[in-house]
Write an enzyme that holds these catalytic residues in place. Structure first.
Site, PDB file in Angstrom:
ATOM      1  N   LYS A 140       0.801  -1.484  -0.211  1.00 31.89           N
ATOM      2  CA  LYS A 140      -0.164   0.161  -0.385  1.00 31.89           C
ATOM      3  C   LYS A 140       0.694   1.250  -0.430  1.00 31.89           C
ATOM      4  CE  LYS A 140      -1.674   1.730   4.039  1.00 31.89           C
ATOM      5  NZ  LYS A 140      -1.525   3.167   4.185  1.00 31.89           N
ATOM      6  N   ARG A 153       0.160  14.188  12.963  1.00 29.35           N
ATOM      7  CA  ARG A 153       0.682  14.116  11.306  1.00 29.35           C
ATOM      8  C   ARG A 153       1.074  15.180  10.973  1.00 29.35           C
ATOM      9  NH1 ARG A 153      -1.979   8.449   8.883  1.00 29.35           N
ATOM     10  NH2 ARG A 153      -0.384   8.646   7.820  1.00 29.35           N
ATOM     11  N   ARG A 175      -9.156  -0.677   2.985  1.00 21.72           N
ATOM     12  CA  ARG A 175      -8.226   0.864   2.569  1.00 21.72           C
ATOM     13  C   ARG A 175      -7.687   0.436   2.418  1.00 21.72           C
ATOM     14  NH1 ARG A 175      -7.500   5.678   6.538  1.00 21.72           N
ATOM     15  NH2 ARG A 175      -5.219   5.938   4.870  1.00 21.72           N
ATOM     16  N   ASP A 198       4.031  -0.100  12.071  1.00 19.33           N
ATOM     17  CA  ASP A 198       2.492  -0.009  11.477  1.00 19.33           C
ATOM     18  C   ASP A 198       2.235  -1.380  11.977  1.00 19.33           C
ATOM     19  OD1 ASP A 198       2.663   2.596  10.178  1.00 19.33           O
ATOM     20  OD2 ASP A 198       3.055   1.483   8.325  1.00 19.33           O
TER      21      ASP A 198
HETATM   22  N1  EPU Z   1       6.595  13.734  11.763  1.00 18.61           N
HETATM   23  C1  EPU Z   1       6.226  15.657  11.682  1.00 18.61           C
HETATM   24  N2  EPU Z   1       6.994  16.736  11.061  1.00 18.61           N
HETATM   25  C2  EPU Z   1       6.080  16.031   9.409  1.00 18.61           C
HETATM   26  C3  EPU Z   1       6.166  14.505   8.725  1.00 18.61           C
HETATM   27  C4  EPU Z   1       6.216  13.898  10.252  1.00 18.61           C
HETATM   28  O1  EPU Z   1       6.198  15.722  12.710  1.00 18.61           O
HETATM   29  O2  EPU Z   1       6.320  16.862   8.363  1.00 18.61           O
HETATM   30  C5  EPU Z   1       5.953  13.164  12.188  1.00 18.61           C
HETATM   31  C6  EPU Z   1       4.577  13.030  12.241  1.00 18.61           C
HETATM   32  O3  EPU Z   1       3.795  13.431  13.229  1.00 18.61           O
HETATM   33  C7  EPU Z   1       5.395  10.886  12.820  1.00 18.61           C
HETATM   34  C8  EPU Z   1       6.521  10.983  12.063  1.00 18.61           C
HETATM   35  O4  EPU Z   1       7.414  12.000  11.568  1.00 18.61           O
HETATM   36  O5  EPU Z   1       5.779  11.374  14.388  1.00 18.61           O
HETATM   37  C9  EPU Z   1       6.446  10.087  11.259  1.00 18.61           C
HETATM   38  O6  EPU Z   1       6.073  10.522   9.590  1.00 18.61           O
HETATM   39  P1  EPU Z   1       6.202  10.211   8.435  1.00 18.61           P
HETATM   40  O7  EPU Z   1       5.813  11.441   7.470  1.00 18.61           O
HETATM   41  O8  EPU Z   1       7.279   9.231   8.304  1.00 18.61           O
HETATM   42  O9  EPU Z   1       4.546   9.253   8.239  1.00 18.61           O
HETATM   43  P2  EPU Z   1       3.922   9.201   6.729  1.00 18.61           P
HETATM   44  O10 EPU Z   1       4.515   9.535   5.892  1.00 18.61           O
HETATM   45  O11 EPU Z   1       2.956  10.452   6.891  1.00 18.61           O
HETATM   46  C10 EPU Z   1       3.860   6.661   6.600  1.00 18.61           C
HETATM   47  C11 EPU Z   1       2.508   5.842   5.811  1.00 18.61           C
HETATM   48  C12 EPU Z   1       2.519   5.392   7.240  1.00 18.61           C
HETATM   49  C13 EPU Z   1       3.538   5.013   8.404  1.00 18.61           C
HETATM   50  C14 EPU Z   1       4.411   6.324   9.102  1.00 18.61           C
HETATM   51  C15 EPU Z   1       5.877   5.399   9.215  1.00 18.61           C
HETATM   52  C16 EPU Z   1       1.924   6.016   3.868  1.00 18.61           C
HETATM   53  C17 EPU Z   1       0.677   6.740   3.533  1.00 18.61           C
HETATM   54  N3  EPU Z   1       2.104   6.030   5.718  1.00 18.61           N
HETATM   55  O12 EPU Z   1       3.439   7.910   6.867  1.00 18.61           O
HETATM   56  O13 EPU Z   1       1.290   4.477   7.030  1.00 18.61           O
HETATM   57  O14 EPU Z   1       3.454   4.615   9.039  1.00 18.61           O
HETATM   58  O15 EPU Z   1       5.319   6.217   7.353  1.00 18.61           O
HETATM   59  O16 EPU Z   1       6.730   4.260   8.560  1.00 18.61           O
HETATM   60  O17 EPU Z   1       2.861   5.787   3.265  1.00 18.61           O
HETATM   61  C18 EPU Z   1      -0.500   3.197   7.979  1.00 18.61           C
HETATM   62  O18 EPU Z   1       0.215   2.066   6.673  1.00 18.61           O
HETATM   63  O19 EPU Z   1      -0.260   2.555   8.766  1.00 18.61           O
HETATM   64  C19 EPU Z   1       0.510   3.823   8.318  1.00 18.61           C
HETATM   65  C20 EPU Z   1      -0.053   5.351   8.823  1.00 18.61           C
END
Ligand code: EPU
Length: 416
Positions: free
Chosen positions: A22, A121, A396, A304
């Site tokens: 995903k 997030r 999803r 995750d």
């Molecule tokens: N964060 C910030 N600022 C940012 C970006 C992130 O503070 O600009 C913080 C977030 O609040 C969080 C951490 O950094 O505490 C991780 O965020 P990250 O940006 O790595 O997560 P993401 O890209 O939003 C993806 C996956 C998530 C998975 C995370 C961590 C996608 C669409 N989502 O999220 O997947 O948990 O990386 O590996 O790729 C899931 O599949 O259930 C899921 C939530």
């Protein structure tokens, strides 16, 4: 709202084949926008998050053809339009459109993305990347108006290794002038999948999968091909199903390295698990040892899998401590597990899971995708009937979850 009903206690035997990831697919689809030609992506999972991205692509004028798990996207008539808030809010990954459109047209108007409500997030690191490459960001409530006269390569040092911010910065940098270096980049395999795809279209990206990624900007991206890697979180979820109820359950189409943080913990707990090149075989164990786990970015234990893992810890003989370091609100599964008979205490970012406890069927709610996966696992183990509400969250991210589990012996069904 759909529900899942499970009659627990059934042995799981046979083979589960893992689908495309995903979190790779949801980045590859928007990334395809950077091409001026036609791209083909294979092994796309049929999940509702992909349908939501498909809708946005078509809204922008792309021609999308889906045949089974293949997606062919023709970008030739694409237009840069504001993506409506309702579409952006359907999922977190909508923000990959923000960066792909910015990278292609130097201007984008979009709303704050959606996604599971598991913490604040923020997207400040993504915006930091945009600004470093020369974009001005105007925030009007939930709306972002982002514009760049010119996109110029630069050094972007992320405050934390965010998957989203790393991919977003890459998507803006591929067509920027000059060289971009991302420091403290996330190392998840999904990022390698995206970089390989972009390179196949003509981009020049090196270092994906390490904490320092270099992108040399190019003028044009052409046709391209990608194959989505196997979903390591889906794989982990079914490995856990095998650890709970398996009798030589085979999980195939996996990259064992991608789930090593999990399989090492399972071995530590005494779970019989045999790992081969692209599959593994797992059986349940009646004498599991407790373990301590702390979630981390790849290659650490993935956040995750934290909630699905909790179900297994309920059955271990002793107290396990699980610390969630990535999200501040990812324990919404705990009260439901406790209703089913678990003994789990939440203390800040840690939970204390006292086992072994017997799980009893109950009516529960999937508050988010992985909480839902945790409850499906609990339902498979529990004595009696479990009904899970709001399973749209689960659909999803898990392709054909009902069929996959039914095929190996689970008594599980979906109903309205
Ligand atoms: N964060 C910030 N600022 C940012 C970006 C992130 O503070 O600009 C913080 C977030 O609040 C969080 C951490 O950094 O505490 C991780 O965020 P990250 O940006 O790595 O997560 P993401 O890209 O939003 C993806 C996956 C998530 C998975 C995370 C961590 C996608 C669409 N989502 O999220 O997947 O948990 O990386 O590996 O790729 C899931 O599949 O259930 C899921 C939530």
């Amino acid at each position: 709202m759909k529900k899942i009903k499970i009659n627990g206690g059934k042995e799981l035997k046979g083979t589960i084949k893992i689908s495309g990831a995903k979190n790779s697919a949801v980045a590859l689809v928007p990334a395809s926008l950077l091409s001026d030609g036609i791209v083909t992506i294979d092994n796309i999972p049929n999940i509702s998050d992909i349908d939501a991205l498909n809708e946005i692509l078509e809204y922008l004028g792309a021609k999308v053809t889906r045949i089974d798990n293949r997606m062919i996207i023709d970008q030739k008539n694409l237009k840069n339009k504001e993506i409506p808030e309702a579409k952006a809010k359907k999922l977190r990954a909508s923000y990959y459109f923000m960066s792909a459109l910015l990278g292609k047209y130097k201007h984008v108007e979009m709303y704050f993305p959606g996604g599971c409500s598991i913490g604040a997030r923020p997207i400040d690191q993504t915006l930091k990347g945009f600004r470093a490459l020369g974009a001005d960001v105007l925030e009007e409530g939930n709306k972002f108006i982002i514009d760049a006269k010119e996109l110029k390569g630069n050094e972007v040092s992320l405050d934390m290794p965010s998957v989203g911010a790393t991919i977003n910065t890459i998507l803006v940098a591929v067509k920027a002038k000059g060289v971009t270096t991302i420091l403290n980049a996330a190392k998840e395999p999904e990022i390698v999948n995206v970089a390989t795809f972009l390179n196949n279209m003509g981009a020049k990206i090196t270092g994906a999968g390490t904490s320092e990624i270099k992108i040399v900007g190019v003028d044009k991206l052409g046709d391209g091909f990608a194959e989505v890697i196997p979903d390591r979180i889906e794989a982990g979820t079914y490995v856990l199903a095998g650890a709970l109820m398996g009798n030589e359950l085979k999980i195939e189409n996996i990259i064992p390295d991608h789930i090593e943080a999990l399989t090492l913990k399972l071995k530590e707990m005494n779970i019989p698990i045999k790992i081969y090149d692209d599959y593994l075989i797992v059986s349940k164990c009646d004498n599991m040892k407790p373990v301590n786990i702390k979630t981390q970015g790849y290659p650490g234990f993935p956040t995750d899998l934290q909630q699905p893992m909790t179900t297994l810890l309920v059955l271990a003989d002793g107290t396990s401590i699980l610390e969630e370091t990535i999200y501040e609100n990812r324990f919404q599964n705990v009260p439901f597990l406790n209703n089913m008979g678990a003994d789990i205490t939440i203390n800040g970012r840690k939970i204390y899971v006292k086992g072994p406890k017997k799980l009893k069927g109950s009516e529960v709610t999937a508050t988010d995708l992985r909480a839902g996966a945790c409850l499906v696992l609990a339902g498979l183990k529990a004595e009696g009937e479990t009904v899970i509400n709001e399973v749209e969250h689960i659909l999803r991210g898990y392709e054909n979850i009902i069929e996959k589990l039914k095929n190996v012996g689970a008594d599980i069904s979906l109903f309205e």
